[in-house]
Design an enzyme around this catalytic site. Structure first.
Site: not given
Length: 223
Positions: A39, A111
């Site tokens: 992320d 992610e």
């Protein structure tokens, strides 16, 4: 397993890919830490890409554009195009409830894979994969101004023409607590605007009213 079709990267350490695909429902060894890493890298790479591609766009608009790319629903769409749900490892409960189709699980897994690529191949390889996956989304982004909510756009329109800010007046609030219905009037006297909006919350009703006001002023410009 060293790669996933559609993601242009082959892992040197297949264990990293396996970890990235392991949802927390499978146990203590899962992809949450990789998701955190991915992320952070994704946010930076997209920010740099937008800075490069959208010259002249200010910080606020760049933030809105970045949010559109890295938000959960957009990442889930990317993951769906990659059929990522077929590869995610889930616990029995998540399997029964269709977790492989859940947007949050798909976005988190994507992610996590990016975080795993960074650890396996370095930042350059990770950035290359992000560009491959996200560039089509960036190319399809609207102008930054179109991402602003109606109230913000109306305020900017009025200020740009020397008008006072609009007032939002609650006309009515009806219904039980779990099913409220609001009617709000948007008034900007100096711009000759008086429109009404409805919604399930006061904020939504105000946004609807602002959108109606923008339609009205656009119609004046066309006549």
């Amino acid at each position: 397993m060293r790669e996933i079709p559609g993601i242009p990267y082959r892992f040197n350490d297949p264990g990293l890919l396996e970890l990235a695909l392991s949802h927390r429902s499978v146990g203590r060894v899962n992809n949450e830490r990789l998701e955190f890493l991915g992320d952070s890298i994704l946010g930076f790479v997209i920010a740099a890409r937008l800075y490069e591609l959208r010259s002249g766009v200010d910080e606020g608009d760049l933030s809105r554009l970045r949010t559109r790319v890295v938000r959960g629903s957009t990442l889930a769409e990317m993951a769906n195009r990659l059929n990522l749900g077929e590869y995610i490892k889930l616990g029995e409960g998540e399997l029964k409830s269709g977790g492989h189709k859940r947007n949050s699980i798909l976005a988190d897994a994507l992610e996590a894979i990016l975080g795993a690529i960074y650890l396996d191949g370095g930042f350059g390889e990770c950035a290359r994969v992000i560009h491959h996956i996200c560039d089509p989304v960036i190319e399809d982004l609207p102008e930054a101004s179109e991402l602003k909510d109606p109230k913000t756009r109306l305020q900017e329109w009025l200020q740009g023409r020397g008008h006072a800010l609009p007032e939002y007046v609650l006309v009515s609030e009806k219904g039980p607590a779990h099913k409220k219905h609001f009617i709000v009037q948007c008034v900007a006297d100096s711009a000759r605007i008086t429109v009404t909006g409805e919604g399930s919350s006061r904020q939504k009703a105000e946004q609807t009213a602002a959108a109606m006001a923008l339609v009205e002023v656009a119609g004046r410009a066309d006549t």
